[in-house]
Structures are given as C-alpha cells and as structure tokens.
Design an enzyme around this catalytic site. Sequence first.
Site, PDB file in Angstrom:
ATOM      1  N   TYR A  33       0.826  -1.207   0.000  1.00 14.20           N
ATOM      2  CA  TYR A  33       0.000   0.000   0.000  1.00 14.20           C
ATOM      3  C   TYR A  33       0.857   1.253   0.000  1.00 14.20           C
ATOM      4  O   TYR A  33       2.068   1.193   0.219  1.00 14.20           O
ATOM      5  CB  TYR A  33      -0.974  -0.011   1.181  1.00 14.20           C
ATOM      6  CG  TYR A  33      -0.379   0.334   2.537  1.00 14.20           C
ATOM      7  CD1 TYR A  33       0.473  -0.550   3.188  1.00 14.20           C
ATOM      8  CD2 TYR A  33      -0.679   1.539   3.169  1.00 14.20           C
ATOM      9  CE1 TYR A  33       1.015  -0.239   4.432  1.00 14.20           C
ATOM     10  CE2 TYR A  33      -0.144   1.861   4.413  1.00 14.20           C
ATOM     11  CZ  TYR A  33       0.697   0.960   5.034  1.00 14.20           C
ATOM     12  OH  TYR A  33       1.226   1.275   6.255  1.00 14.20           O
ATOM     13  N   ARG A  52       8.224   4.156  -4.688  1.00 12.13           N
ATOM     14  CA  ARG A  52       8.282   3.151  -3.616  1.00 12.13           C
ATOM     15  C   ARG A  52       7.284   2.029  -3.875  1.00 12.13           C
ATOM     16  O   ARG A  52       7.564   0.862  -3.593  1.00 12.13           O
ATOM     17  CB  ARG A  52       8.033   3.801  -2.248  1.00 12.13           C
ATOM     18  CG  ARG A  52       8.240   2.800  -1.109  1.00 12.13           C
ATOM     19  CD  ARG A  52       8.159   3.427   0.264  1.00 12.13           C
ATOM     20  NE  ARG A  52       6.864   4.028   0.509  1.00 12.13           N
ATOM     21  CZ  ARG A  52       6.586   4.808   1.546  1.00 12.13           C
ATOM     22  NH1 ARG A  52       7.532   5.084   2.430  1.00 12.13           N
ATOM     23  NH2 ARG A  52       5.389   5.329   1.700  1.00 12.13           N
ATOM     24  N   ARG A 101      -8.223 -20.631  -1.992  1.00 16.20           N
ATOM     25  CA  ARG A 101      -7.139 -20.303  -1.065  1.00 16.20           C
ATOM     26  C   ARG A 101      -5.987 -21.277  -1.279  1.00 16.20           C
ATOM     27  O   ARG A 101      -6.192 -22.490  -1.222  1.00 16.20           O
ATOM     28  CB  ARG A 101      -7.631 -20.389   0.382  1.00 16.20           C
ATOM     29  CG  ARG A 101      -6.561 -20.086   1.412  1.00 16.20           C
ATOM     30  CD  ARG A 101      -7.119 -20.085   2.829  1.00 16.20           C
ATOM     31  NE  ARG A 101      -6.105 -19.739   3.812  1.00 16.20           N
ATOM     32  CZ  ARG A 101      -5.342 -20.630   4.449  1.00 16.20           C
ATOM     33  NH1 ARG A 101      -5.479 -21.924   4.218  1.00 16.20           N
ATOM     34  NH2 ARG A 101      -4.436 -20.228   5.332  1.00 16.20           N
ATOM     35  N   LYS A 151       6.409  -2.005   1.872  1.00 12.56           N
ATOM     36  CA  LYS A 151       5.233  -1.435   2.556  1.00 12.56           C
ATOM     37  C   LYS A 151       4.028  -2.372   2.416  1.00 12.56           C
ATOM     38  O   LYS A 151       3.120  -2.131   1.620  1.00 12.56           O
ATOM     39  CB  LYS A 151       4.943  -0.032   2.001  1.00 12.56           C
ATOM     40  CG  LYS A 151       4.064   0.808   2.924  1.00 12.56           C
ATOM     41  CD  LYS A 151       4.145   2.262   2.545  1.00 12.56           C
ATOM     42  CE  LYS A 151       3.139   3.134   3.264  1.00 12.56           C
ATOM     43  NZ  LYS A 151       3.219   3.115   4.704  1.00 12.56           N
ATOM     44  N   GLU A 183      11.643   2.280  14.511  1.00 11.21           N
ATOM     45  CA  GLU A 183      10.805   3.393  14.032  1.00 11.21           C
ATOM     46  C   GLU A 183       9.523   3.410  14.856  1.00 11.21           C
ATOM     47  O   GLU A 183       9.363   2.630  15.776  1.00 11.21           O
ATOM     48  CB  GLU A 183      10.505   3.224  12.534  1.00 11.21           C
ATOM     49  CG  GLU A 183       9.816   1.912  12.200  1.00 11.21           C
ATOM     50  CD  GLU A 183       9.678   1.646  10.701  1.00 11.21           C
ATOM     51  OE1 GLU A 183       9.630   2.600   9.915  1.00 11.21           O
ATOM     52  OE2 GLU A 183       9.593   0.454  10.349  1.00 11.21           O
ATOM     53  N   LEU A 207      10.878   1.231   7.318  1.00 11.23           N
ATOM     54  CA  LEU A 207      10.318   1.697   6.048  1.00 11.23           C
ATOM     55  C   LEU A 207      11.102   2.928   5.594  1.00 11.23           C
ATOM     56  O   LEU A 207      11.420   3.795   6.413  1.00 11.23           O
ATOM     57  CB  LEU A 207       8.840   2.057   6.213  1.00 11.23           C
ATOM     58  CG  LEU A 207       8.185   2.421   4.872  1.00 11.23           C
ATOM     59  CD1 LEU A 207       7.941   1.176   4.029  1.00 11.23           C
ATOM     60  CD2 LEU A 207       6.892   3.170   5.074  1.00 11.23           C
TER      61      LEU A 207
HETATM   62  N1  PDD Z   1       2.726   4.968   7.372  1.00 10.54           N
HETATM   63  N2  PDD Z   1       7.358   3.727   9.035  1.00 10.54           N
HETATM   64  C1  PDD Z   1       6.230   3.007   8.995  1.00 10.54           C
HETATM   65  C2  PDD Z   1       6.197   1.695   9.693  1.00 10.54           C
HETATM   66  C3  PDD Z   1       5.092   3.508   8.330  1.00 10.54           C
HETATM   67  O1  PDD Z   1       3.962   2.779   8.294  1.00 10.54           O
HETATM   68  C4  PDD Z   1       5.156   4.788   7.711  1.00 10.54           C
HETATM   69  C5  PDD Z   1       3.991   5.371   6.968  1.00 10.54           C
HETATM   70  C6  PDD Z   1       6.363   5.507   7.786  1.00 10.54           C
HETATM   71  C7  PDD Z   1       6.532   6.859   7.131  1.00 10.54           C
HETATM   72  O2  PDD Z   1       6.590   6.747   5.727  1.00 10.54           O
HETATM   73  P1  PDD Z   1       6.092   7.929   4.790  1.00 10.54           P
HETATM   74  O3  PDD Z   1       6.830   9.141   5.200  1.00 10.54           O
HETATM   75  O4  PDD Z   1       6.439   7.480   3.440  1.00 10.54           O
HETATM   76  O5  PDD Z   1       4.607   8.088   5.027  1.00 10.54           O
HETATM   77  C8  PDD Z   1       7.444   4.943   8.441  1.00 10.54           C
HETATM   78  C9  PDD Z   1       1.549   5.427   6.652  1.00 10.54           C
HETATM   79  C10 PDD Z   1       1.387   6.895   6.669  1.00 10.54           C
HETATM   80  C11 PDD Z   1       0.320   4.671   7.159  1.00 10.54           C
HETATM   81  O6  PDD Z   1       0.485   3.480   7.382  1.00 10.54           O
HETATM   82  O7  PDD Z   1      -0.757   5.250   7.301  1.00 10.54           O
END
Ligand code: PDD
Length: 287
Positions: A33, A52, A101, A151, A183, A207
């Site tokens: 996503y 990405r 499945r 992601k 993170e 990420l």
């Molecule tokens: N999340 N680390 C993780 C685990 C994340 O899920 C996200 C983003 C980030 C920041 O990445 P970016 O700057 O590209 O948004 C870091 C999104 C916003 C979400 O899951 O809603």
Amino acid sequence: MTRTVYVNGQYLPETEATVSIFDRGFLMADAVYEVTSVLGGKLIDFEGHAVRLKRSLDELEMSEPCDKDELLEIHRKLVELNEIDEGLIYLQVTRGSDGDRDFVFPDPETTKPTIVLFTQNKPGLANSPASQKGAKVISIPDIRWHRRDIKTVQLLYPSMGKMMAKKAGADDAWLIEDGYVTEGTSNNAYYVKNGKIVTRPLSNDILHGITRKAVLRMAEEAQMEIEERLFTIEEAKEADEAFTTSASAFVMPVVEIDGVALGDGTPGPIAKRLREIYLDESMKAAI
Ligand code: PDD
C-alpha cells in the site's frame, strides 16, 4: 456526499465497490500500500510514493496494475470527485484472487492484481491540534517481520502497538529491536540533542519514509546537523526534543517518551521549524 472510490478500473460509490473474499490481500496480507497526502487539493510527493510502490511490488514479484501516469490520473480524479482539499489517498495493490485459497502464488498471467484507492477527507490536517500539542510515545518490542522496507499491509502489530499506547495514556509507540529504536508504528523516529538530529539509517529494518527523505534534505538545506545511526530509547529520553515523520502527520513533535517529558514538555523548536519548512516546500512542489 457519498465517497467515490476506485477499484480495478472503475470509479464507484463506496457502498458498491467490492473485492472477492478469495482476494490474497484479504486471506494472506499479500498486498502492498501507499498513503499520499493532499494539501490545497494537490498531491504531496506523488513521485516518491509511486517509485516506492513499484519497489514494493518488485520485491514481492507482484505485477504492476497500471503505469505511473495512469496512477497519477486516478489520484487526481479521486481528489476532484471527492472534493478533497486536505486529506489522504490510500492505495492498495494485492496479488489478486484466483478463486480459492492456496499458499502458492497464482500465475500472474491469469490472475491480475487487485487495485483499490480511496480518499480520506481531513480538513485542517496541516494545522492539526495534535501537532501543536505534540505526541506522547511509549516503547514496545519490535516483533514485526524483517522486510519492513516493503510497505505491506501486515499492520496487525502496528495496530496493537497503537492500542498499547492508548491503554498507557499515550498516542503512539516506538519499536525497539536489539536495544535500538527502529521506528514508530506508522512513522520514522528522530531525536534532537544539542541541535543535532539523530535518526536510524535506512536498511530492511525500517520503512524508507518518503517524508523522511524530504525532511532530511530540507534539514540539510537549512544547515541543520544530521546523524544517521542506531540509537537507544534511553538516549531519546535524554534528548532536548524528538519527532516523527509520515505522509499522514508530516513532522509530528514528540513531547514525552515512556512518561519522561522532553525539554519543557512542549513541541521543540527544531521539530516546529522542520514542520513549517516541510509544509511550505511540499505545498509549493505539490502536483
Ligand atoms: N505509514 N514507518 C512506517 C512503519 C510507516 O507505516 C510509515 C507510513 C512511515 C513513514 O513513511 P512515509 O513518510 O512514506 O509516510 C514509516 C503510513 C502513513 C500509514 O500506514 O498510514
């Protein structure tokens, strides 16, 4: 106003959009996503998110549902149809459904990926009260899989982390592995000590945030000192200030870690300045 969403080539009212119960996104979390923010009706860093997404798909040997130009058109059309001034666009691509499945991946020639996009209207996102107050975080073990650079929609543990934070009277959680902060549950983590910004370097452990990349570039341009290295939660607790970055919250000041207030317990000057610079520059570059 009924929200219009996009699913596999069609723009539909949200109540009419459907995906198969055999979809691998649903059965196996076999899906990736992106979340892109919208400010002033325009997309923030669309290019970064598209690049990405392609990388996540490639890493999982998943086919691209459409090319970048088409993706941009879908994003723009959803913003227009749903009259989004400030908000988010959520995009998900799954390996699709072969009508049953099976752990084995289906043949990509016959099973096409599923693509879904929807908007989230968030008036006031750029000036959110949460960003003015700052966030309280707790630390919890990082028990996620080891390809956090992809992601994927495997978000159960991050959701549990947010719930643990909520139960502890905090807003979010920072994840700890082998004694070091990786993170946040849905954001990248930073602390600031004596004017120096410290954050974990890129690897498969985190990420590769699109906001992280932009903010670090802007910090460098503003002559701020940056150190990319592993750091412990104890160091962060002794910091002058801390913050997180993400597409959904931009630069979010962190004012408390595990019950310890940072500085005077209010958003720090570097986090506030970076938030201002980021919003200003991103809006100028938005498409
Ligand atoms: N999340 N680390 C993780 C685990 C994340 O899920 C996200 C983003 C980030 C920041 O990445 P970016 O700057 O590209 O948004 C870091 C999104 C916003 C979400 O899951 O809603």
